[in-house]
Design a protein around this motif. Sequence first.
Motif, short mmCIF file in Angstrom:
data_model
loop_
_atom_site.label_atom_id
_atom_site.label_comp_id
_atom_site.label_asym_id
_atom_site.label_seq_id
_atom_site.Cartn_x
_atom_site.Cartn_y
_atom_site.Cartn_z
N ARG A 155 -63.58 47.40 28.67
CA ARG A 155 -62.65 47.91 27.65
C ARG A 155 -62.43 46.85 26.58
O ARG A 155 -62.06 45.71 26.90
N PRO A 156 -62.63 47.20 25.31
CA PRO A 156 -62.48 46.19 24.25
C PRO A 156 -61.01 45.96 23.90
O PRO A 156 -60.16 46.83 24.10
N SER A 157 -60.77 44.78 23.37
CA SER A 157 -59.45 44.45 22.83
C SER A 157 -59.57 44.24 21.33
O SER A 157 -60.64 43.90 20.82
N GLY A 158 -58.46 44.43 20.63
CA GLY A 158 -58.46 44.24 19.19
C GLY A 158 -57.10 44.54 18.61
O GLY A 158 -56.13 44.79 19.35
N ARG A 173 -57.16 54.05 23.33
CA ARG A 173 -57.78 55.33 22.94
C ARG A 173 -59.30 55.18 22.93
O ARG A 173 -59.96 55.38 21.92
N LEU A 174 -59.83 54.84 24.11
CA LEU A 174 -61.26 54.59 24.25
C LEU A 174 -61.99 55.93 24.40
O LEU A 174 -61.61 56.78 25.20
N ASP A 175 -63.08 56.09 23.64
CA ASP A 175 -63.72 57.38 23.48
C ASP A 175 -65.23 57.24 23.62
O ASP A 175 -65.77 56.12 23.69
N ILE A 176 -65.91 58.37 23.61
CA ILE A 176 -67.37 58.43 23.58
C ILE A 176 -67.82 59.14 22.32
O ILE A 176 -67.03 59.80 21.64
N GLU A 177 -69.11 59.02 22.01
CA GLU A 177 -69.77 59.87 21.02
C GLU A 177 -71.15 60.21 21.56
O GLU A 177 -71.99 59.31 21.73
N ALA A 178 -71.34 61.49 21.87
CA ALA A 178 -72.63 61.95 22.41
C ALA A 178 -73.61 62.15 21.27
O ALA A 178 -73.37 62.96 20.37
N VAL A 347 -59.34 67.27 33.77
CA VAL A 347 -60.52 66.67 34.39
C VAL A 347 -60.16 66.29 35.82
O VAL A 347 -59.28 65.46 36.04
N LYS A 348 -60.82 66.94 36.77
CA LYS A 348 -60.53 66.71 38.19
C LYS A 348 -59.05 66.91 38.49
O LYS A 348 -58.44 66.15 39.26
N GLY A 349 -58.45 67.92 37.86
CA GLY A 349 -57.06 68.24 38.12
C GLY A 349 -56.05 67.40 37.37
O GLY A 349 -54.84 67.59 37.53
N GLU A 350 -56.53 66.48 36.51
CA GLU A 350 -55.63 65.60 35.76
C GLU A 350 -55.72 65.90 34.28
O GLU A 350 -56.77 66.25 33.76
N GLN A 351 -54.59 65.75 33.57
CA GLN A 351 -54.57 65.90 32.12
C GLN A 351 -55.07 64.62 31.48
O GLN A 351 -54.52 63.54 31.69
N ARG A 352 -56.14 64.74 30.67
CA ARG A 352 -56.79 63.55 30.13
C ARG A 352 -57.11 63.74 28.65
O ARG A 352 -57.49 64.83 28.22
N SER A 353 -57.00 62.65 27.88
CA SER A 353 -57.38 62.66 26.47
C SER A 353 -58.42 61.58 26.16
O SER A 353 -59.39 61.82 25.46
N PHE A 354 -58.17 60.37 26.66
CA PHE A 354 -59.08 59.25 26.42
C PHE A 354 -59.40 58.57 27.74
O PHE A 354 -58.82 58.89 28.78
N LEU A 355 -60.33 57.61 27.71
CA LEU A 355 -60.87 57.02 28.93
C LEU A 355 -59.92 56.02 29.58
O LEU A 355 -59.34 55.16 28.90
N LEU A 356 -59.80 56.12 30.91
CA LEU A 356 -59.05 55.15 31.70
C LEU A 356 -60.03 54.23 32.43
O LEU A 356 -61.20 54.57 32.62
#
Length: 388
Positions: A155-158, A173-178, A347-356
């Motif tokens: 996980r990056p810091s900044g 707010r760590l995300d992906i881009e496919a 996701v897997k029964g959990e409410q998710r927006s960004f990566l943990l």
Amino acid sequence: MTTIEIPAGSPFGTDNLPYGVFSTGGGSPRVGVRVGDSVLDLARALGDDVFAAPTLNPFMAQGYDRWVAVREQLTSLVTGEVPDDAVHALADVTLHLPIEVADYVDFYASEHHASNVGRLFRPDAEPLLPNWKHLPVGYHGRSGTVLVSGTDIVRPSGQRKADPAPVFGPSTRLDIEAELGFVVGTGTPLNTPIAPDDFARHVFGAVLLNDWSARDIQAWEYVPLGPNLGKSFATSISAWVVPLLALEAARVPLPGQDPEPLPYLRESRPWGLDVELVVEWNGEEVSRPPYREMYWSPAQMLAHLTVNGASARTGDLYGSGTISGPEKHQRGAFLELSWGGAEPLTVKGEQRSFLLDGDEVVITATAPGASGGRIAFGEVRGRILPAE
């Protein structure tokens, strides 16, 4: 001598033959081709030292005619007998970064993605900025942080915006881009633009690409010069490079461009690719981004990249930008899927927006093959580790 078993319906049959770099038993990395669930050692099978290199770059630099000749040779070879010690079970090899990345550029070629992001960040303005339909927008990334699939992502810091002053710390707010990435096989000198119709003689193949994105760092830094630290910490690509020659059956017309592009971006037969991606978050499918919906073509992106006189080099990598379609389940970034966090996913029964920390994302893709089946790109996989 032995024959290579190719399971019926395998997406890694003779229609595909993707290239990669592998090693066995702690030995030196070398070039191989995936055939079914096996890897063929090309230096051993073909008796050519160019494939003993730890990267595809020396082979790619030999040019289009050589790519065609080797593919024809391989198509014949893998259906016959090969030396016993040239064949390895996929499960027994270690896969490495397939190319030495020269430069890395990431584009922003999906109208659906760009429009969604515009609505999120500029709700009272037009979703697309005035330049978007006139040129393929892109940013220059960092080649040294392109990683092979399976590499963990720290996980990056900044800096992040806060009130009254910015704060420093791990991204929240760590995300992906496919995306799809395109690999340049033969480059050009300075001041030698590549016309769209010359694309196939310069681009060797395509990979899956995940442009990991720290949205909070990106949002604070990107005005006025664009993404930097919010993107440069990691970009993952698949271990297998699908040759452009294997994607002929996947060519489809572009969705349509209006206004007509400027002359340097015009193709005699504009085309995109019918590639369907699947995004899994912790083992659960959350999205199916369709590459066929992209506004700008791979050839137009390369033409724009070089039109100002910039050289292209063997090993250059450029990404398509996030692939998104018109439907919600076709969005290629969690920023879009969760609408900036306002509409979390389950996701897997959990409410998710960004990566943990501990989350894993796997992106796969298939495309039509020449014989009527599907060919595959393998996967691009990454797991999130805590900030250091």
